[in-house]
Design an enzyme around this catalytic site. Structure first.
Site, PDB file in Angstrom:
ATOM      1  N   TYR A 113       0.822  -1.190  -0.253  1.00 14.91           N
ATOM      2  CA  TYR A 113      -0.038  -0.063   0.151  1.00 14.91           C
ATOM      3  C   TYR A 113       0.804   1.280  -0.110  1.00 14.91           C
ATOM      4  O   TYR A 113       0.697   2.123  -0.941  1.00 14.91           O
ATOM      5  CB  TYR A 113      -0.830   0.122   1.319  1.00 14.91           C
ATOM      6  CG  TYR A 113      -1.993   1.097   1.352  1.00 14.91           C
ATOM      7  CD1 TYR A 113      -2.823   1.398   0.479  1.00 14.91           C
ATOM      8  CD2 TYR A 113      -1.629   2.220   2.255  1.00 14.91           C
ATOM      9  CE1 TYR A 113      -3.535   2.730   0.481  1.00 14.91           C
ATOM     10  CE2 TYR A 113      -2.267   3.311   2.490  1.00 14.91           C
ATOM     11  CZ  TYR A 113      -3.197   3.572   1.617  1.00 14.91           C
ATOM     12  OH  TYR A 113      -4.098   4.654   1.749  1.00 14.91           O
ATOM     13  N   THR A 150     -13.735   6.212   6.078  1.00 15.14           N
ATOM     14  CA  THR A 150     -14.460   5.516   4.925  1.00 15.14           C
ATOM     15  C   THR A 150     -14.363   4.052   4.893  1.00 15.14           C
ATOM     16  O   THR A 150     -13.482   3.574   6.060  1.00 15.14           O
ATOM     17  CB  THR A 150     -13.815   6.262   3.696  1.00 15.14           C
ATOM     18  OG1 THR A 150     -12.608   5.582   3.728  1.00 15.14           O
ATOM     19  CG2 THR A 150     -13.648   7.564   3.728  1.00 15.14           C
TER      20      THR A 150
END
Length: 236
Positions: A113, A150
């Protein structure tokens, strides 16, 4: 508002989207590269790319390049077209492994990531360099939205999910707050004509030192062109 489907994890879908968008024959003033996954288990996109690198980075790399001529046609001297790419503070700890961009030797969700987010910063700086060299009325900037509440965190360990649930109201930004820096980069008069910036909390700030390595930017760009199957115009 009109919706056009585009799967950033599929090179075929990206190319089909660009064809549909081109058919509308409308200008393109702002492109926001905002799709992403985080800490997913080791898996590949339909094109065989490691998912973080393929979706977070290569998908946006291809999309931006395929739309670049439309952005150049839409920008003017007084109103530049704008490309805004969403990275993350995680890029500060990211390492770019040019000999193993797909993390095949040793896969770490966190490492993969962070690498994808560092790649987005390197890409933005290289893109701005090329736009400036060509005299294009297009700017490219990269933003850090901060820690936003989120669904991006759905793959984190369950203990982290519990902590997030308990502290989100205090430590996390709402989606609206998280979008503010992207919106600032996209429409603020203060950013007119300004490119190659790393923006956090609506202010230009310094990214990781390694992101300013022009040789690394160039090598990543060349390798990315090969991976997505487009010509590297900069090598001519």
């Amino acid at each position: 508002v009109e919706f056009l489907y585009c799967d950033l994890a599929s090179m075929k879908s990206i190319r089909q989207f660009v064809q549909r968008f081109r058919a509308k024959n409308c200008p393109l003033h702002v492109l926001v590269n905002n799709a992403g996954v985080m800490l997913v288990p080791e898996r590949k996109t339909e094109d065989g790319f490691e998912e973080h690198f393929g979706l977070n980075y290569l998908g946006h790399f291809l999309l931006t390049n395929l739309l670049l001529d439309m952005l150049k046609q839409s920008g003017t001297h007084s109103h530049n077209a704008r490309i805004i790419t969403v990275s993350s503070a995680t890029h500060y700890v990211g390492e770019l492994h040019l000999n193993d961009l797909q993390s095949r030797c040793s896969y770490s969700p966190h490492g993969a990531y962070a690498q994808s987010k560092l790649a987005l910063v390197l890409f933005t700086y290289r893109l701005q360099h090329l736009l400036t060299a060509n005299g294009s009325h297009v700017t490219a900037n990269v933003v850090d939205p901060g820690v936003v509440n989120t669904e991006l965190y759905k793959h984190v360990f369950w203990v982290v999910k519990v902590v997030k649930w308990m502290t989100a109201w205090l430590c996390f930004k709402t989606p609206e707050e998280g979008a503010s820096t992207t919106i600032y980069a996209a429409v603020s008069p203060e950013m007119e004509g300004a490119g190659g910036c790393y923006i956090y909390n609506e202010e230009r700030t310094k990214s990781a030192d390694i992101a300013y390595d022009e040789e690394l930017q160039r090598r990543l760009w060349t390798e990315s062109c090969k991976m997505v199957g487009i010509s590297d115009e900069t090598s001519r």
